[in-house]
Structures are given as structure tokens and as C-alpha cells.
Design an enzyme around this catalytic site. Sequence first.
Site, PDB file in Angstrom:
ATOM      1  N   HIS A 134      38.682  49.366  41.440  1.00  0.00           N
ATOM      2  CA  HIS A 134      39.305  48.298  42.477  1.00  0.00           C
ATOM      3  C   HIS A 134      40.082  47.215  41.948  1.00  0.00           C
ATOM      4  CE1 HIS A 134      39.127  46.231  45.959  1.00  0.00           C
ATOM      5  NE2 HIS A 134      38.045  46.416  46.830  1.00  0.00           N
ATOM      6  N   TYR A 142      30.696  38.708  54.787  1.00  0.00           N
ATOM      7  CA  TYR A 142      31.935  38.794  54.192  1.00  0.00           C
ATOM      8  C   TYR A 142      32.838  39.924  54.905  1.00  0.00           C
ATOM      9  CZ  TYR A 142      35.504  39.804  50.306  1.00  0.00           C
ATOM     10  OH  TYR A 142      36.767  39.966  49.699  1.00  0.00           O
ATOM     11  N   THR A 170      43.813  39.737  48.870  1.00  0.00           N
ATOM     12  CA  THR A 170      42.777  39.615  50.137  1.00  0.00           C
ATOM     13  C   THR A 170      42.236  38.228  50.455  1.00  0.00           C
ATOM     14  OG1 THR A 170      40.590  40.014  48.588  1.00  0.00           O
ATOM     15  CG2 THR A 170      41.696  41.967  49.661  1.00  0.00           C
TER      16      THR A 170
END
Length: 774
Positions: A471, A587, A600
Site C-alpha cells: 500500500h 473512515y 487520500t
Amino acid sequence: MAEAHSAVAFSFAITHDGWDVNFDREVLYLVWESGVRSWKKRLARFRNSVHNGVYPGHLQSLYVLWSMLVAAHFSGLNIIPFGLVGKAMAILPGETAVWQVAACLIAALTMWLSVIFLMRYMLKMLLMYKGWMYESRVPGAKISLKTKLWVSVVKVLSGWNKPKLYSFQGSLPRLPLPKVKDTMRRYLVSVRPLLDDDNYARVEKKAREFEQTIAVKLQRYLVLKSWWSSNYVSDWWEEYVYLRGRSPLMVNSNFYGIDTICSKSTRKQAARAAVVVHLCLQFRRLIDRQELEPIMLQNMVPLCSWQYERLFNTVRVPGVETDKIVHYHDSNHITVFHRGRYYKVVVYSRGRMLKPAEIQVQMEAILNDPSPPCPNEERLAAFTAGERSHWAHARQTLFNRGHNRTSLHCIERAAFNVCLDDVEYRIDENPKNLEPVGRLLLHGNGHDRWFDKSFNLCFSTDGFVGFNAEHTWADAPVMGHLWEYVIWTELEGSYNSKGDALGTVETPPPPPTRLQWELQSEPLVKALDTSYEVSQKILNDVDLRILMYTKYGKGFMKKCRTSPDGFIQLILQLSYYRDAGRFCLTYEASMTRMFREGRTETVRPCTIESAAWVKAMVDPKVSVEERMRLFRAATHRHQLGYQDAMCGQGIDRHLFCLYVVSKYLELDSPFLQEVFNEPWRLSTSQTPHGQTSKLDLKNHPECISAGGGFGPVADDGYGVSYIIAGDDTLFFHVSCNKTCPKTSASNFVKEIERSLADVKEMFLTYNKLQEKKA
């Protein structure tokens, strides 16, 4: 099966008989070929850099302008502005015709660059306007005159030349820094449904004290950073949220993606692997050549393409205190893992990329290799699944010499890693039972995925594929873009009637090479056992459920005239409330790629409006009309929060950066401490969908994407990924920890199904009441 080549490329020795020179022509040819390919790529990058540097202009316009100035100068026409040609002649050493042409070139270049940079600056200023985001997209809705004019000018400025992948990078605006006052206001509104009156008053007091005291000083530093850096968030976000994290990547960070659930054109593992690998390499070539067009919102507003740079040839290298992302500019090989053995597979030969049929030959050679793995080789990848500091110590002390160093470097430098699994996925036989496949892709057996690589391709024996992605280097939409390209390009025809990859093998491709290891020392085995135990503990605690919901999908949501994402987020809020009996901090990831190097921002879907609607849904006394009114208000509020996040007016990234500055300055803030101690018990994300023009569900309605998922963020929470796959299909990937008595993925999936049915019933009942009134 070919082993490692024992000959060296060049050797020199002095003997009793004189000089002895040996060289391997084949290896020297490979070295030469690699160098030529590297220089070609450098030239291509330079050419693309020039193109991107002058976008939205084009070099051809410079040649035209130069020709016009030459014609005007020699014709004696006094139309050249500011006497640029005469001024250029004054600095040149001669006045012959050649020097006069050169002076015209200098004048043309000066005029051309002035116009280009003016256009780029205007485009950058225009892209800072985000008012269009907040205007209604309902068919027939009026668009403001300001937005209409803005659209016209943006199309004129950006429509002169076909953009390359990175053409808009210099024109993208910087992420704006919100005012502390605005962030505090948004934060307090977001936590109101989670707190009773006393706790809210306490938090509100802390927030006001923070805003009026140290926040002033912290904000000044962020203002300086926002002026100096291209993005005031992204470098710190990557460093402190990802690279400095010491917990294992497996489950905690990495995410997975699943194949489409339709039947495949081949059941041959080697053929499917060959075609998908080839298409991934094609996508890499599109990135290298910048032939991949940037993604444009509304076919007009470009998204930042920075994250594509590290999609291939990238690895996260462990460190004792902090990891680092290492990206190699080029790699002509991939690595393959099969039955506990690692192979190096060269995918470029004789100046070209290997064809799918040639790669299939290589994959078949690996599948047919009867040799056993080296001692402990099978569990080697457990290092990448364990604690990061432990892996760093082992890497520094046990992989710093000999075969271990060479083989590890080969894996880390590879374009990507391929895992030829020894199991069937059987996705098309029972697409509603995807949990075993999800678990295989999320964590495998804890030691059959190289979790440090940017991504691993995983192939089953029955011809299905999935991926596991790290990620840190980028967010899910970039990997989703690659996945859509691969899956849908494959449908254009990649196999013959026998299920083999198309193409002919005229000459044998370079054979796979077994990587050699020395893994029998006692310190290494002990270190490997430690990581292995950690990986097994993590994967055995994962509770994963995947729901394929086929009673309705995007089609019904459109009829409801509501945001599909807002619709799903309210479903999740209702499901969590029914499951846990309370609301929680939620979230949802949104992107900020309308800004340079954007990644993000957090949308907080648990709002005052959503909480009011959820309470109305569980109260049988509330009328359908009231529930519908509250539903509309909640989806509108969610859409506004999503728009704020995309436009750089979110809450959490600003607070995160303020927190980082406070740590640097050693200033304690009770308010920031409380903010970052709040667990995200419900972490959600929508799987990106429809990023390429190849996505065609009308002609291929059976090729529904199952999306992907990730692990829970909080020990007592859920990780929920969802994809609105079609007009009548939804997928939910729900994960949690088995050891937590408060969570159950099975129960949560049941609540999602119940909530989906209840909301549909609410709409149908409301429509019937409206028809009766009419």
C-alpha cells in the site's frame, strides 16, 4: 530445468603460458542488449519530459512560429514584437544569413515559451476552481454562468494537444491548506453523533483551547511547508503512516483484488499466467512511454499521475526504525514462486518483449520442474509477513553476502512477483462463496507472497488470477487501473481453441533460473521461525466474509436519484448500529488527486444526519415519509463531505500534519492526543471501477468484477470494502479479528443484507404512498 549459469561474462588471468582471457558471448550480448534498451528508455524519457514541459503547447507550433519570423524578417516586414530579432542579432557573433536565421529562432523561442508558460499558469489557476464539484449533476439541473465560462476556457487551453500521462503534472494546483478554524468546526460536527452532551462539551473545550493556543504556531509551519513543497501532506503521510509502521504488512497494510467471476477462455495455469504477465508488461510500457492517457474527471479535469511511476520495479525495503521505498528505473525480469521455489524469469530477449506463447513455455518449465526447494526456502517470504524491525535486522546480517544477497536483490529488483499457487480457486463454480479465494489473496499461507513487492500476481491451477498489493507506493485506484486494463484487454482474444496463449515460439525463450539460497544457519532459521510464527498468528485470526448481493445494484440506486456511494455508506451505518448497538468513528477513503501528488483524505460518514436516519429506521413509530426525508438529508450531507475531502477541505490530513509539527517542536496537545487515540472501528473503501474505456459490461455482462478487500484497522473493528459492480450486483468484503468477542464478519454481512432489503422496502413503500397521493 536449467540451473544458474556458471560461466562469468569476462575473466582474465596470468598463467605460465601467458595471458588467459575467457568470455561468454551470450552473457556479454545480454549485457549489451540491456544497455541499449536502457539508453533507448532514457531518450524516450527525455523526449517525453520535453513534451510535458511545454504542454499544452507543441513543438510543431515552435517550428511554425520560427518559419513565420524567418519569412517576416527576410521580407522586411516590421511586425516582429519588441524588435526581438534585432536584439538577438546583437548578441550573435555574425550577421550572415545563417546567423539571422538563428536570431529568428531565438526570437521565436522567446515568444513561444512566453505564451506556453502563460497558458500553463492560466490552466493552473483555472484548475484551482472547484465550484463545479458542488453543482448538481441531476439531468436538467442548471449550471451557473461562472462554471460554464470556466468549462469553456479549460477545454480551449487543454485541448490543443493530446496529453501524455504526466502532461498535466506541472499545471496541477497544490493541495490547499485549510484554516484551523474551519477544520475545528468540521471536526466538532463530525464527532457530535459519537458523544453525549458532557463528553462533547469536554472535547469542544479542548478544541477551542487548541485553536487559540499552539495551533497558531503549528499552522505557521504548515503554511511554510505548503508554499515550499508540492504537497504539504503526501511525504509525511507516506513516511509516518506507512514507512515508520513496525507492524507486519500482511493483513494490516496490504490489500487484494479478485478476478472477474465469469468462466475463462482457458483453464491452463501457464497460459493464463503468460497472458496476464504479458499484459502487465504492456501496461508498464505504456507508462514508460507515457502513452497512457491521464484520467480526467468529467473528461476535463486531470488527476495526478504521480503514483504510476512506482507501480513496477518497486519494493519496500525494511529498516530498523523506518522502511524505504526503492524504485528501479528498469527491470527485464520477473520472479516466480512455485511449490517453495523461486525463479528468475527474463521477459525481454533480443531487443523485444517476449510474446505470451514464449512466456507460457517458461511457466510450463517451472510447473514441470521436479526439483525440491532448498531447506527453508519454502518459508522464506514469512520474513516479509512478520515484524518490520525483525526483518530489517535479519536482512542486514543474514542476507548481506553470497547467494542470499544475490537472490534477494533479484526478487527486489524484479518488475513484479508471480505466485503459481498449487490450489484451485473455482470462482465461476460458486461465485457467492469467495471467502477461500479472498483469504488466499489477502495472506495466502503466510509465506507464499513476497509482501514487500509493489504487487504479487497469484494464479490458481484452474486458470484464475488475483493480486496482493503493497500500500505504501500508491493507493488502490492505480492498481485498479492496471487490473481493469489487464482483465478487459484479455477479453479481446488471447487464447487459441486449445486454451494456449496465442502466438508461435520460433526460438526457445531464455529458460527460468532457480534462485540459490543459503538458509541453513542457526541464526537464520531462528529468525525465520520468529517471523513465521507471527504470520501464522495473524492469518489465523482473520475473519473474512464476502457478500455477493444480486437483488439490486446501481440501477435501483439511480432510480432512487441518490448518490450510490452515499447509499452504501448509510447501509453500513445502519448495519453497524444494529450489530454493535452504537455508532462509531467511521473512515472512508476519498482521493485528492485533483492536486499535485495528492493521495487520500478521510470522509467521515457517521454524521448527525446519518445518525438521525439510522435511529428512525430502528424506531417503528417513525413514518416512511420521515425516514425518506432523513435519508435524503443524510445522503446530501455525505456527498457534501466527500466533495469537501476531494477539494482539499477535509479534516484528518490537516490534523495529522498539525500533529507531526507538534511532535517536531515537542509541544504536547491534549486535543491532538485525543484525536489520534480514537480508533477507526469501521474502516471502509469503495473499490475503484470504470477507470478505463475498455470496461464494457453491456457486451460482457457476465464479467462482473468481484473487487477486493483489506484487513481491519482496529482490533475491535471491521474493514469493509465494497464495489458497485453492475446494475444488479454488489460485493462487500468484510474483515475482522476472530479473537475479538465484539465483532463477527458473518453477523455483519447478515446485517448488511438486512439493511439493503429494508432500504429498498422503504423506497418502494414511499413510492406507493406518493402514487396514491397523486
